[in-house]
Design a protein around this motif. Structure first.
Motif, mmCIF file in Angstrom:
data_model
loop_
_atom_site.group_PDB
_atom_site.id
_atom_site.type_symbol
_atom_site.label_atom_id
_atom_site.label_comp_id
_atom_site.label_asym_id
_atom_site.label_seq_id
_atom_site.Cartn_x
_atom_site.Cartn_y
_atom_site.Cartn_z
ATOM 1 N N SER A 193 0.833 -1.214 0.000
ATOM 2 C CA SER A 193 0.000 0.000 0.000
ATOM 3 C C SER A 193 0.863 1.257 0.000
ATOM 4 N N LEU A 226 2.002 2.073 -3.566
ATOM 5 C CA LEU A 226 0.887 2.583 -4.367
ATOM 6 C C LEU A 226 0.650 4.059 -4.086
ATOM 7 N N TYR A 259 -8.193 5.661 -6.476
ATOM 8 C CA TYR A 259 -7.675 4.705 -5.487
ATOM 9 C C TYR A 259 -8.866 4.094 -4.760
ATOM 10 N N MET A 276 -6.183 1.991 -8.873
ATOM 11 C CA MET A 276 -5.521 1.131 -7.902
ATOM 12 C C MET A 276 -6.571 0.497 -7.005
ATOM 13 N N ASP A 314 -7.089 -2.025 -3.679
ATOM 14 C CA ASP A 314 -6.436 -2.603 -2.509
ATOM 15 C C ASP A 314 -7.504 -3.170 -1.562
ATOM 16 N N ILE A 327 -3.822 -1.390 -11.163
ATOM 17 C CA ILE A 327 -2.901 -2.088 -10.262
ATOM 18 C C ILE A 327 -3.726 -2.701 -9.143
#
Length: 453
Positions: free
Chosen positions: A104, A107, A121, A169, A171, A210
């Motif tokens: 993290s 990123l 994000y 991104m 996560d 990503i």
């Protein structure tokens, strides 16, 4: 109401079966069949209809233009090296690693470096306030960064369709889910279908994505093995959390080589690039102490000097211990057998320990010679010269075999001030060097005599 039935899915290859098997019929791995709740054909069709996709007409390959290909510079030359030059538009990148390794963090630092792009994000693990606190700590508070906390992957894809960001991104992929599927988030079905939907969205809108992936106790990315087949690039963060060094390695890359690595150092301000990893690995090296030898390992096209430490101590047990950190245990046992049988150095009543300093893991056979030299040095309590380095592969007959890219290894050692370099005799015939003494050796005894002079 959709009819629900139970199936068994292999966690390695994704093979599905209506009954349980101890051994997967697809990949033949044991104990990988897990029970999953599978939706009926009607529910699966409903999910596929909602996917954002378009019919792609066939075209001749010579009519496809690649002149306008653009890669995004991540701001990290080490990361660009691993990716093959930067982030390709429309690519899907999977980033895996142990908890707390820095996934993290890197990123958020990429968001800071790419302040000229509109970045979305998406986090399914942290709140917006937590993300803001990390952004403040890393200095990534930019007006181009949009935060979204959501776990419904279909809403995420809809947001990508509407906002059309330059970079996305996520996560992490284990928190994403499709609500029409009854299985829980993180299950094999959810991870596979969520990744597949994200992949279609990335390709349709030419948006690079990503994705962060958790790892299991074996160190591989959690979820089905087909997850790594779907994405374009798979990156692994390696290293010990207790140490500052981090290695970024590509195990799959459709847009570049998989032989390159990136070296980072974890600091209180985030990850910092290490442009000279050899110097960092050798910092703090003891002087005049037995049981240490410097070698040169090749990671892709990059030569890296590493310090090998060996320790031979009198055993207190009937079976002597053999332990290795950063090196294959089975190969260590083989090298000890060669030292006893072929060179006459006996470790049958000695505990043997090998450590590669800096948290580096090396599987290359070229470090065999340095490991043997460190063990012999500890056994005889004779220090190896501080300005000496060695590399070479050890055969079962005790011979020292040649290695690849010997000239690059020698150049790296000379650049850092080493004056005596012991290498296989076959490599010595092809080396050109005026600033160091190159010694070609055929066996282990010749090598140790050269290094201890």
């Amino acid at each position: 109401m959709a009819k629900i039935k139970s199936v068994y899915v292999c966690s390695e290859c994704g093979y599905e079966s209506p009954k349980w098997y101890g051994k997967c019929p697809g990949c033949e791995n044991w104990n990988t069949m897990n029970e999953e709740i599978k939706e009926s054909v009607k529910s699966a069709g409903a999910v596929s209809k909602r996917r954002v996709s378009s019919y792609s007409k066939p075209v001749l390959i010579n009519e496809i233009s690649t002149t306008d290909e653009e890669r995004y510079d991540t701001g990290f030359s080490e990361l660009n090296r691993v990716l093959g030059g930067g982030i390709v538009k429309g690519s899907l990148i999977l980033l895996g690693g142990d908890p707390g390794i820095g996934k993290s963090t890197i990123l958020m630092q990429i968001c800071k470096n790419l302040n000229n792009l509109n970045i979305l994000y998406i986090s399914g693990e942290e709140s917006k306030r937590q993300l803001k606190l990390r952004a403040d700590r890393l200095g990534a508070v930019e007006s181009n960064l949009t935060i979204m906390t959501e776990t419904d992957v279909e809403l995420v894809c809809e947001e990508i369709k509407n906002k059309k960001p330059d970079l996305v991104m996520i996560d992490s992929i284990q928190t994403m889910m499709i609500k029409e599927l009854s299985s829980s988030a993180g299950s094999i079905t959810q991870v596979r279908e969520s990744t597949n939907l994200i992949m279609h969205t990335a390709k349709d809108f030419d948006t690079p994505v990503i994705v962060v992936g958790h790892v299991n106790k074996e160190g591989s990315i959690a979820g089905p093995k087909v997850l790594e087949h779907i994405v374009d690039t798979v990156l692994y963060f390696e290293g010990d959390k207790q140490m500052s060094c981090r290695i970024l390695r590509a195990v799959k890359n459709r847009f570049g080589s998989t032989n390159e690595i990136g070296v980072f150092e974890m600091t209180d301000k985030g990850l910092r690039e290490v442009e000279n990893p050899s110097q960092m690995m050798l910092s703090g090296r003891p002087k005049g102490v037995s049981g240490t030898c410097v070698t040169c390992s090749l990671e892709g096209t990059r030569p890296i000097l590493a310090e090998i430490q060996g320790l031979a101590a009198q055993s207190s047990y009937g079976n002597p211990r053999r332990m290795s950190t950063g090196f294959d245990y089975n190969r260590l046992s083989m090298l000890l057998a060669v030292l006893e049988k072929r060179a006459g150095y006996y470790f049958n009543n000695m505990d043997a320990y090998v450590n590669i300093v800096g948290g580096l893991r090396i599987d290359e056979p070229a470090v065999d010679l340095a490991i043997c030299m460190a063990l012999i040095s500890s056994l005889k309590d004779t220090p190896i010269r501080e300005d000496a380095a060695a590399f070479g592969e050890i055969g079962l007959a005790g011979e020292i075999r040649s290695v690849s890219q010997a000239q690059q290894r020698v150049n790296e050692a000379v650049r850092l001030g080493f004056k005596k370099i012991v290498i296989p005799v076959h490599n010595a015939k092809e080396i050109y060097c005026d600033n160091a003494d190159i010694i070609g050796v055929r066996n282990l005894r010749q090598a140790f005599e050269a290094l201890s002079e």
